[in-house]
Design a protein around this motif. Structure first.
Motif: not given
Ligand code: ZN
Ligand code: ZN
Length: 412
Positions: A6, A340, A365-367, A400, A403-404
């Protein structure tokens, strides 16, 4: 798939308010920023209150919060972060201070708080006072840029509950450091050590060759050191053990590097990164990508927009947004797989306010796996259409890390 990585991009002071000369748009709304907008379009957007709604955040407290450390618990004063930012090793139980080299007369009246904005020789002056023993308390001192420096007091039972020695005005006497509570023995002892350090700094520096030379040249001598902003070195869980992510920081200012060093991140030297509007922001983007090869997480702070806000210069902000856009374009086209990207600001610095305000900032947030929403532009008002709604800085690492896929479940 590889372990997720990230990038957390923080544009310092990016948020603003509508500006008349920009047609009642904010600099972000007025700017041409195709890469930032692409990120918004492909990501999940919202507003973020760095600390809490309406709270005017400093850069240090905000970064602590965004990294998941409650600043009300971990922020004990600016001193420890300044000291860490210039590479000093602040330990638990230390009391650290920001300091100025100043000029005083023989009656301890401050003639110049910044010692004629001294630019050289402070390393020699610092070496002369570093390591002083103050009745069992060790004084560790290091120079920073220009007239600045940082002091660490190390010894048993110290307290940061003490007052400043810097009167903050010229023509006034150096203040005596006092305990906030006269019954607090640790504070009494620490205050005594501070006063002793100030006294000894004058004794040692007034006849130092660097100052004799300055006086001979008609310059003001840096003949005393005035500590302020005492803070206790907190016990803080390192970022890597907190999240299982090896982290690096790419930043321009000592303050942000200090926060990063504090939580155990690796610091990065970036050529041409000045902290001003002239900074080589693209080089910072390149450094971010390089760091990702060896680290799981990279925090990047780009300072310039904040400078534009403090200077009431929408033009500087627009130029910084263009540089930021170029950097984001570079990063997105060199991104390792399964990475991310979070883009936000640490606070708003509206041109009209010329300081940090309590206005929330845009965040995206992108990914892989993010719930892409209808927001198409990265600016203060467009992101209100995003799926995140309004979050706080302290929520960012939670969102984050889940998401990861590196967050432990809470409960069964
Ligand atoms: Zn900031
Ligand atoms: Zn600022």
């Amino acid at each position: 798939m590889n372990k997720a990585k990230a990038i957390l991009l923080v544009a310092d002071g990016l948020g603003d308010r509508p500006i008349k000369s920009l047609g009642d748009k904010t600099p972000l709304e007025a700017a041409n920023k195709p890469n930032l907008d692409k990120l918004a379009k492909e990501g999940e957007c919202g507003l973020m209150d760095p600390i809490a709604p309406g709270v005017r955040a400093g850069s240090d407290t905000s970064h602590l919060a965004i990294l998941g450390y409650d600043p009300y618990k971990y922020y004990t004063g600016r001193g420890p972060f300044e000291a860490a930012g210039i590479g000093m090793d602040v330990k638990k139980g230390d009391v650290a201070f920001r300091c100025n080299f100043s000029t005083v007369d023989e009656n301890m009246v401050v003639l110049d708080r910044r010692a004629g904005r001294i630019t050289s020789g402070t390393d020699q002056l610092a070496a002369a006072v570093n390591g002083l023993d103050l009745d069992g308390i060790k004084a560790i001192f290091k120079e920073s840029v220009a007239h600045r420096g940082a002091l660490i007091l190390r010894g048993p039972n110290l307290s940061a509950e003490i007052t400043d020695t810097d009167p903050h005005h010229e023509g006034e006497k150096v203040l005596t450091c006092e305990p906030l509570d006269p019954n607090n023995e640790s504070a009494v002892r620490t205050a005594k050590a501070v006063n002793e350090f100030v006294r000894r700094s004058y004794e040692i520096l007034k006849d130092h060759p660097v100052n004799k030379e300055r006086i001979a040249q008609g310059l003001k001598p840096a003949n005393i050191i005035l500590p302020r902003g005492a803070g206790l070195g907190p016990s803080i869980e390192p970022f890597e053990s907190e999240y299982g992510l090896k982290a690096a920081c790419v930043a321009e200012t000592g303050l942000i590097n200090g926060v990063a060093r504090y939580v155990g991140m690796d610091i990065t030297e970036v050529p041409g990164a000045t902290g001003g509007p002239d900074s080589n922001v693209l080089n910072m983007g390149k450094a971010v990508i390089e760091r990702l090869a060896t680290h799981d997480f990279v925090l990047c702070n780009v300072k310039g927009a904040d400078v534009g806000g403090h200077d009431d210069s929408p033009q500087v902000k627009l130029e910084m947004i263009a540089k930021l856009d170029e950097m984001v374009g570079y990063i997105m086209s060199h991104l390792p797989e399964n990475t991310y990207v979070v883009l936000t600001a640490d606070h708003s610095t509206p041109c009209a306010v010329k300081d940090h305000s309590g206005d929330p900032v845009p965040i995206v947030f992108w990914g892989e796996g993010v719930r892409v929403d209808k927001c198409e532009h990265y600016d203060e008002r467009s992101v209100t259409a995003g799926g995140l709604g309004r979050i706080r800085g302290i929520d960012v690492m939670k969102i984050l890390t889940q998401l990861m896929g590196v967050q432990e479940k809470f409960g069964a």
